[in-house]
Design a protein around this motif. Structure first.
Motif, PDB file in Angstrom:
ATOM      1  N   THR A 149       6.163   1.029 -13.095  1.00 24.97           N
ATOM      2  CA  THR A 149       4.930   0.319 -13.394  1.00 24.97           C
ATOM      3  C   THR A 149       4.516  -0.644 -12.287  1.00 24.97           C
ATOM      4  O   THR A 149       3.388  -1.093 -12.252  1.00 24.97           O
ATOM      5  N   ALA A 150       5.433  -0.990 -11.419  1.00 27.53           N
ATOM      6  CA  ALA A 150       5.112  -1.944 -10.352  1.00 27.53           C
ATOM      7  C   ALA A 150       4.162  -1.316  -9.346  1.00 27.53           C
ATOM      8  O   ALA A 150       4.318  -0.169  -8.963  1.00 27.53           O
ATOM      9  N   ALA A 151       3.191  -2.080  -8.939  1.00 26.24           N
ATOM     10  CA  ALA A 151       2.260  -1.604  -7.918  1.00 26.24           C
ATOM     11  C   ALA A 151       2.476  -2.435  -6.662  1.00 26.24           C
ATOM     12  O   ALA A 151       2.288  -3.639  -6.681  1.00 26.24           O
ATOM     13  N   PRO A 152       2.887  -1.802  -5.577  1.00 25.90           N
ATOM     14  CA  PRO A 152       3.145  -2.571  -4.365  1.00 25.90           C
ATOM     15  C   PRO A 152       1.842  -3.071  -3.739  1.00 25.90           C
ATOM     16  O   PRO A 152       0.792  -2.460  -3.897  1.00 25.90           O
ATOM     17  N   ALA A 153       1.951  -4.177  -3.061  1.00 27.85           N
ATOM     18  CA  ALA A 153       0.799  -4.663  -2.300  1.00 27.85           C
ATOM     19  C   ALA A 153       0.552  -3.678  -1.167  1.00 27.85           C
ATOM     20  O   ALA A 153       1.486  -3.251  -0.489  1.00 27.85           O
ATOM     21  N   GLN A 154      -0.691  -3.282  -1.006  1.00 29.16           N
ATOM     22  CA  GLN A 154      -1.048  -2.319   0.031  1.00 29.16           C
ATOM     23  C   GLN A 154      -2.030  -2.980   0.984  1.00 29.16           C
ATOM     24  O   GLN A 154      -3.020  -3.549   0.554  1.00 29.16           O
ATOM     25  N   GLN A 180       7.823  -0.750   2.800  1.00 29.98           N
ATOM     26  CA  GLN A 180       6.496  -1.370   2.863  1.00 29.98           C
ATOM     27  C   GLN A 180       5.644  -0.815   4.001  1.00 29.98           C
ATOM     28  O   GLN A 180       4.450  -0.573   3.802  1.00 29.98           O
ATOM     29  N   PRO A 181       6.198  -0.566   5.206  1.00 32.66           N
ATOM     30  CA  PRO A 181       5.342   0.038   6.234  1.00 32.66           C
ATOM     31  C   PRO A 181       4.767   1.393   5.805  1.00 32.66           C
ATOM     32  O   PRO A 181       3.614   1.699   6.098  1.00 32.66           O
ATOM     33  N   VAL A 182       5.546   2.195   5.092  1.00 30.83           N
ATOM     34  CA  VAL A 182       5.049   3.491   4.623  1.00 30.83           C
ATOM     35  C   VAL A 182       3.966   3.276   3.567  1.00 30.83           C
ATOM     36  O   VAL A 182       2.943   3.968   3.571  1.00 30.83           O
ATOM     37  N   VAL A 183       4.150   2.304   2.682  1.00 32.61           N
ATOM     38  CA  VAL A 183       3.125   1.992   1.678  1.00 32.61           C
ATOM     39  C   VAL A 183       1.803   1.661   2.363  1.00 32.61           C
ATOM     40  O   VAL A 183       0.754   2.185   1.996  1.00 32.61           O
ATOM     41  N   ASP A 184       1.859   0.803   3.379  1.00 30.72           N
ATOM     42  CA  ASP A 184       0.632   0.408   4.085  1.00 30.72           C
ATOM     43  C   ASP A 184       0.010   1.584   4.834  1.00 30.72           C
ATOM     44  O   ASP A 184      -1.207   1.764   4.807  1.00 30.72           O
ATOM     45  N   LEU A 185       0.840   2.381   5.489  1.00 26.25           N
ATOM     46  CA  LEU A 185       0.331   3.542   6.224  1.00 26.25           C
ATOM     47  C   LEU A 185      -0.290   4.556   5.275  1.00 26.25           C
ATOM     48  O   LEU A 185      -1.381   5.072   5.532  1.00 26.25           O
ATOM     49  N   VAL A 186       0.351   4.823   4.158  1.00 24.13           N
ATOM     50  CA  VAL A 186      -0.194   5.776   3.178  1.00 24.13           C
ATOM     51  C   VAL A 186      -1.486   5.232   2.572  1.00 24.13           C
ATOM     52  O   VAL A 186      -2.430   5.998   2.343  1.00 24.13           O
ATOM     53  N   ALA A 187      -1.566   3.926   2.340  1.00 32.56           N
ATOM     54  CA  ALA A 187      -2.810   3.336   1.828  1.00 32.56           C
ATOM     55  C   ALA A 187      -3.947   3.581   2.815  1.00 32.56           C
ATOM     56  O   ALA A 187      -5.070   3.917   2.414  1.00 32.56           O
ATOM     57  N   TYR A 188      -3.667   3.446   4.100  1.00 35.81           N
ATOM     58  CA  TYR A 188      -4.689   3.705   5.115  1.00 35.81           C
ATOM     59  C   TYR A 188      -5.086   5.187   5.123  1.00 35.81           C
ATOM     60  O   TYR A 188      -6.269   5.517   5.146  1.00 35.81           O
ATOM     61  N   ILE A 189      -4.108   6.070   5.075  1.00 38.00           N
ATOM     62  CA  ILE A 189      -4.403   7.510   5.071  1.00 38.00           C
ATOM     63  C   ILE A 189      -5.192   7.888   3.818  1.00 38.00           C
ATOM     64  O   ILE A 189      -6.134   8.676   3.888  1.00 38.00           O
ATOM     65  N   TYR A 190      -4.827   7.310   2.692  1.00 34.36           N
ATOM     66  CA  TYR A 190      -5.585   7.552   1.458  1.00 34.36           C
ATOM     67  C   TYR A 190      -7.043   7.107   1.639  1.00 34.36           C
ATOM     68  O   TYR A 190      -7.981   7.799   1.233  1.00 34.36           O
ATOM     69  N   HIS A 191      -7.218   5.955   2.275  1.00 34.20           N
ATOM     70  CA  HIS A 191      -8.557   5.415   2.527  1.00 34.20           C
ATOM     71  C   HIS A 191      -9.397   6.359   3.396  1.00 34.20           C
ATOM     72  O   HIS A 191     -10.629   6.383   3.290  1.00 34.20           O
ATOM     73  N   LEU A 192      -8.754   7.162   4.236  1.00 35.87           N
ATOM     74  CA  LEU A 192      -9.455   8.076   5.140  1.00 35.87           C
ATOM     75  C   LEU A 192      -9.989   9.342   4.466  1.00 35.87           C
ATOM     76  O   LEU A 192     -10.778  10.063   5.076  1.00 35.87           O
ATOM     77  N   GLN A 193      -9.560   9.622   3.257  1.00 42.24           N
ATOM     78  CA  GLN A 193      -9.930  10.881   2.624  1.00 42.24           C
ATOM     79  C   GLN A 193     -11.437  11.005   2.515  1.00 42.24           C
ATOM     80  O   GLN A 193     -12.122  10.100   2.044  1.00 42.24           O
ATOM     81  N   ARG A 194     -11.928  12.156   2.981  1.00 37.08           N
ATOM     82  CA  ARG A 194     -13.367  12.385   2.932  1.00 37.08           C
ATOM     83  C   ARG A 194     -13.764  12.719   1.497  1.00 37.08           C
ATOM     84  O   ARG A 194     -13.002  13.297   0.738  1.00 37.08           O
ATOM     85  N   SER A 195     -14.951  12.328   1.140  1.00 32.54           N
ATOM     86  CA  SER A 195     -15.431  12.625  -0.213  1.00 32.54           C
ATOM     87  C   SER A 195     -16.059  14.017  -0.198  1.00 32.54           C
ATOM     88  O   SER A 195     -16.501  14.523   0.810  1.00 32.54           O
ATOM     89  N   GLU A 196     -16.118  14.603  -1.352  1.00 30.40           N
ATOM     90  CA  GLU A 196     -16.662  15.955  -1.508  1.00 30.40           C
ATOM     91  C   GLU A 196     -18.154  15.928  -1.818  1.00 30.40           C
ATOM     92  O   GLU A 196     -18.685  16.899  -2.315  1.00 30.40           O
ATOM     93  N   ASP A 197     -18.817  14.806  -1.572  1.00 30.33           N
ATOM     94  CA  ASP A 197     -20.255  14.669  -1.889  1.00 30.33           C
ATOM     95  C   ASP A 197     -21.095  15.706  -1.193  1.00 30.33           C
ATOM     96  O   ASP A 197     -21.051  16.010  -0.094  1.00 30.33           O
ATOM     97  N   THR A 250      -4.353  -2.020   4.048  1.00 30.64           N
ATOM     98  CA  THR A 250      -4.891  -0.955   4.897  1.00 30.64           C
ATOM     99  C   THR A 250      -5.078  -1.421   6.341  1.00 30.64           C
ATOM    100  O   THR A 250      -5.042  -0.599   7.253  1.00 30.64           O
ATOM    101  N   ALA A 251      -5.254  -2.724   6.567  1.00 37.71           N
ATOM    102  CA  ALA A 251      -5.355  -3.221   7.944  1.00 37.71           C
ATOM    103  C   ALA A 251      -4.017  -3.052   8.659  1.00 37.71           C
ATOM    104  O   ALA A 251      -3.976  -2.629   9.823  1.00 37.71           O
ATOM    105  N   VAL A 252      -2.937  -3.358   7.976  1.00 38.12           N
ATOM    106  CA  VAL A 252      -1.603  -3.125   8.544  1.00 38.12           C
ATOM    107  C   VAL A 252      -1.400  -1.626   8.718  1.00 38.12           C
ATOM    108  O   VAL A 252      -0.873  -1.167   9.731  1.00 38.12           O
ATOM    109  N   GLY A 253      -1.840  -0.840   7.731  1.00 40.62           N
ATOM    110  CA  GLY A 253      -1.735   0.615   7.822  1.00 40.62           C
ATOM    111  C   GLY A 253      -2.478   1.171   9.022  1.00 40.62           C
ATOM    112  O   GLY A 253      -1.988   2.065   9.720  1.00 40.62           O
ATOM    113  N   LEU A 254      -3.660   0.643   9.294  1.00 40.81           N
ATOM    114  CA  LEU A 254      -4.430   1.062  10.468  1.00 40.81           C
ATOM    115  C   LEU A 254      -3.658   0.754  11.748  1.00 40.81           C
ATOM    116  O   LEU A 254      -3.566   1.602  12.643  1.00 40.81           O
ATOM    117  N   ALA A 255      -3.094  -0.438  11.837  1.00 41.46           N
ATOM    118  CA  ALA A 255      -2.313  -0.803  13.033  1.00 41.46           C
ATOM    119  C   ALA A 255      -1.105   0.117  13.192  1.00 41.46           C
ATOM    120  O   ALA A 255      -0.807   0.578  14.305  1.00 41.46           O
TER     121      ALA A 255
END
Length: 134
Positions: A14-19, A117-134, A21-26
């Motif tokens: 149930t725990a949600a890690p702090a993510q 935590q570095p993987v959490v941040d990196l995955v948050a950034y990659i998730y943010h990159l997903q293109r929408s199907e609009d 995306t700025a760290v993920g981008l770096a």
């Protein structure tokens, strides 16, 4: 003891890690862009010399029926699901991402995946990159 273990696993689920995306981008720019490209389309400067072409990271969800493959991405980055590209496991920076499994993430199906935590941040950034199907 089983009760304590069950409660601990329930807390992890149930725990949600702090993510961050700025760290993920770096992290992405430092560890991933040389192969996957600055825009994460698989066209980085090293892509041409790799045995296996880097994937377009902006299309991971689209290539997975619209669902971001969180567990697979986490395990690919942290080395539990190795991919050999140009004679070495991906990532070549594995020592930075591997070995720590102390932060839980929850997959879309609700299953916990432990990583760092570095993987959490990196995955948050990659998730943010997903293109929408609009």
């Amino acid at each position: 003891m089983r009760l304590i273990s069950s409660l601990f696993l329930a807390l992890l689920a149930t725990a949600a890690p702090a993510q961050d995306t700025a760290v993920g981008l770096a992290l992405y720019r430092t560890h991933c862009a040389s192969c996957h490209g600055l825009e994460a389309k698989g066209d980085g400067p090293m892509a041409g010399v790799l045995t296996i072409k880097p994937v377009n990271l902006t299309e991971l969800a689209a290539q997975n029926g619209g669902s971001f493959p969180l567990a697979r991405v986490v395990k690919r980055i942290d080395g539990r699901d190795p991919l050999v590209s140009h004679g070495s496991p991906m990532p070549v920076y594995g020592d930075f991402f591997e070995g720590r499994f102390d932060v839980p993430m929850k997959t879309p199906a609700g299953q916990p995946v432990l990583t760092s935590q570095p993987v959490v941040d990196l995955v948050a950034y990659i998730y943010h990159l997903q293109r929408s199907e609009d």
